[in-house]
Each structure stands twice: as C-alpha cells, then as structure tokens.
Scaffold this motif. Sequence first.
Motif, short mmCIF file in Angstrom:
data_model
loop_
_atom_site.label_atom_id
_atom_site.label_comp_id
_atom_site.label_asym_id
_atom_site.label_seq_id
_atom_site.Cartn_x
_atom_site.Cartn_y
_atom_site.Cartn_z
N ARG A 114 36.62 46.09 37.43
CA ARG A 114 35.57 45.81 38.28
C ARG A 114 35.80 44.60 39.15
NH1 ARG A 114 29.87 46.31 35.29
NH2 ARG A 114 29.25 45.75 37.51
N GLY A 115 37.10 43.96 38.96
CA GLY A 115 37.49 42.75 39.97
C GLY A 115 38.69 42.45 39.56
N ASP A 116 39.35 41.60 40.50
CA ASP A 116 40.59 41.20 40.64
C ASP A 116 40.78 39.75 40.36
OD1 ASP A 116 43.42 40.96 40.93
OD2 ASP A 116 43.69 42.08 42.83
N LEU A 117 41.55 39.17 39.57
CA LEU A 117 41.34 37.71 39.27
C LEU A 117 42.82 36.78 39.38
CD1 LEU A 117 39.31 37.85 35.96
CD2 LEU A 117 38.69 37.04 38.34
N HIS A 118 43.71 37.44 40.30
CA HIS A 118 44.90 36.62 40.77
C HIS A 118 45.33 37.31 42.14
CE1 HIS A 118 49.16 35.32 39.12
NE2 HIS A 118 48.91 35.11 40.75
N GLN B 121 36.73 21.85 38.25
CA GLN B 121 35.63 22.23 39.35
C GLN B 121 35.84 23.53 39.66
OE1 GLN B 121 35.51 19.00 42.31
NE2 GLN B 121 36.86 17.94 41.13
N GLY B 122 36.68 24.39 39.17
CA GLY B 122 37.16 25.70 39.68
C GLY B 122 36.54 26.78 38.81
N ASP B 123 36.43 27.84 39.17
CA ASP B 123 35.86 28.96 38.27
C ASP B 123 37.08 29.73 37.47
OD1 ASP B 123 33.06 28.94 39.71
OD2 ASP B 123 34.16 29.85 41.38
N TRP B 124 38.10 29.47 38.05
CA TRP B 124 39.29 30.61 37.28
C TRP B 124 40.50 29.70 37.42
CZ3 TRP B 124 38.67 34.35 33.93
CH2 TRP B 124 39.70 35.12 33.68
N VAL B 125 41.36 29.43 36.51
CA VAL B 125 42.47 28.96 36.47
C VAL B 125 43.38 29.71 35.85
CG1 VAL B 125 43.86 26.81 35.66
CG2 VAL B 125 41.33 26.62 36.37
N VAL B 126 44.41 30.16 36.66
CA VAL B 126 45.90 31.00 35.97
C VAL B 126 46.79 29.75 35.88
CG1 VAL B 126 47.43 32.94 36.40
CG2 VAL B 126 45.02 32.93 37.26
N ALA B 127 47.61 29.78 35.03
CA ALA B 127 48.64 29.13 34.50
C ALA B 127 50.07 30.04 34.61
CB ALA B 127 48.56 28.22 33.36
N TYR C 32 34.00 41.30 42.37
CA TYR C 32 34.42 39.92 42.43
C TYR C 32 35.86 39.91 42.74
CZ TYR C 32 35.07 40.95 37.55
OH TYR C 32 35.32 41.54 36.49
N ILE C 33 36.50 38.73 43.19
CA ILE C 33 37.79 38.52 43.39
C ILE C 33 37.82 36.93 42.93
CG2 ILE C 33 38.44 40.37 44.96
CD1 ILE C 33 38.43 38.42 47.06
N ALA C 34 39.07 36.56 42.55
CA ALA C 34 39.38 35.24 42.50
C ALA C 34 40.55 34.80 43.34
CB ALA C 34 39.90 34.64 41.02
N ILE C 35 40.55 33.59 44.16
CA ILE C 35 41.49 33.41 44.97
C ILE C 35 42.27 32.13 44.20
CG2 ILE C 35 42.17 32.37 47.27
CD1 ILE C 35 40.85 34.90 47.74
N THR C 36 43.80 32.56 44.02
CA THR C 36 44.39 31.81 43.03
C THR C 36 45.80 31.27 43.87
OG1 THR C 36 45.35 33.59 42.08
CG2 THR C 36 43.54 32.70 41.16
N ASP C 37 45.61 30.62 44.82
CA ASP C 37 46.93 30.09 45.76
C ASP C 37 47.65 29.11 44.62
OD1 ASP C 37 47.16 31.44 48.11
OD2 ASP C 37 45.28 30.38 48.75
N HIS C 38 49.08 29.04 45.05
CA HIS C 38 49.71 28.25 44.04
C HIS C 38 49.31 26.91 44.39
CE1 HIS C 38 52.75 31.20 43.19
NE2 HIS C 38 52.48 31.64 44.42
N ILE D 184 44.05 42.52 33.87
CA ILE D 184 44.73 43.46 34.61
C ILE D 184 44.43 42.75 36.19
CG2 ILE D 184 45.46 45.46 35.64
CD1 ILE D 184 44.40 46.54 32.96
N SER D 185 45.84 42.07 36.58
CA SER D 185 45.54 41.28 38.00
C SER D 185 46.70 41.89 39.17
CB SER D 185 45.57 39.94 37.75
OG SER D 185 44.73 39.26 36.88
#
Length: 282
Positions: free
Chosen positions: A37-41, A141-147, A67-73, A236-237
């Motif tokens: 349903r969405g892409d998170l990376h 403060q963010g919604d989604w954090v990829v490490a 939905y999408i998550a914008i996860t710039d570096h 899955i991203s």
Amino acid sequence: AAVGLPWIPPELREGREEIAWAEEGRLPTLITVDDIRGDLHMHTDATDGEDTLSGMVAAAIARGLDYIAITDHGQRVSMANGLNRTRLLKQWEEIDRFNESLREQARSEGRRSPRLTVLKGIEVDMLEKGGLDLPDEVLEQGDWVVASLHYGQSQPREKITARIIEAIENPHVQVIGHPTGRLINRRPPYDVDMEAVIEAAARTGTFLEINANPKRLDLRPEHARAAINAGVKLCISSDAHNAGGLDVLRYGVDPARRGWATKADIVNTRTWPQIRMLRKRK
C-alpha cells in the motif's frame, strides 16, 4: 495431485518444510505485489535523488500508493549532500505544506481523504564510532526513521553488529535499511551477526527492510524467514532515487515470498494509521 498434496507455490519448493506444511494444511498465503500500500524509503534531489519532492509525490499518486515516506540521507553521507538539522526541518515543513494541499484538493473534489499521505522521514547513518548522525530531538519530530550503515563496512563483526543493535535500540528508529549492505556482484555483505540483529529487532519492535532495489535485494530470503519466525515485521521498500524507481517494489516481493512472508508479515501492507500504531512510539 498425484501425491495427494495441495499446490505448493514455486518460491517454497526448496526442500525445507514445505512438504510437511502441505501435508498438515499449513502452507502460508504468500504476499503479492497488490498487497503493498505504500513505500517507506525513497530519495529526492535534496540529496542524491534525481527528482523533486513534487515529482516523487506525483509518481506515487500515479501508481496508486496510499502513502510514501521521503527519506533523504542524513548529514554523514556528505557525498550525497546529506541533510543537516536545518535542511531536514525545512524539508519537513515543505512536506507539511504538501499534505495540506493534498487535503485541500480532496475537499474540493468531494473526497473524504487525500490521494496520498506524505510522511516526514529520514535515512540516518550509523556512525563508525557508534550513534546516529542526527540527534534524537530532531528524529522525534519525524514520522519515519530508517537507519542504515554506509561507512565502516570493513569493521570487525562485533563492531558492525554493535552499531546496528545500537540503532535498533534507539526509540526513534523504526526500520533498519538494507541490513547487510550487499550490492549484488559489486560488494559482499558486511560481516554481521544477523541472529543477534534479528533478536534485537524482535525485542524492541524494530522492523527490518527488504530493499527492493535489484542491486541489493537485501534481506536475503533466509534472513527474512528467520526474522518472521522470530516475530519481526518486515518492510518492502524501493529505495527509489527517481520517479521510475518506485516500480522496483515488485522485486522486493520475490525474496519476501521465498522467506515465506504473508501479508501480515509485511508492515507496508497496512494503512498508515495502522503502521503508526505498530511503531515503537506515538
């Protein structure tokens, strides 16, 4: 039919437990690409992507994502013009404006909800000495954090494993990106104790990513299966760096299926409100 078994999906025919599970009527209903349903990376031209935020939003809407998550570096990835605190917060303000415009458009069209929700995300780096490249007071403060781990990949197994587990234990990190760092035919995975990583993810409720980029396909199916067996949810991203990159999501479904993943095992088969409740915080 000749041996009295139900049809076994090809991805499960690897001489493991599929025959026993088929005899017992326990074969899983494997995830399909239509379940996503969405892409998170994903990345924009604010760092090393090729398209603007608006371009990525338009591409996601065109593909019917919810939905999408914008996860710039984050700032450690200086070669990709990584975001410091000031630039990241400015981008998140822009995302807030995008969401408001999408809500206004929905109202004008008589719809109850916008076509897309854009999440305020970041791909933080695990520093070589430990810790993350942006402080907790920003990440919260963010919604989604990829490490992710991009540097110091030749460090000893114990050090790399400790860095990843430290990130897993951070309350603001939702998912570990491309967990073994491999690039197919270009770079082997770094030396990491995946059993310890999976145990830490299960203990903390942290997700592990299946990176669908055909150069990565990371996690490997055997790690995906081990994670699922431990109760870890996977994500899955696409890790898209341009609008067309969103189309690779389907390649992440294949290793998930080989890992015996069902729809319930994959985080982004859910709505965003459901994921928000499933995270470690908020």
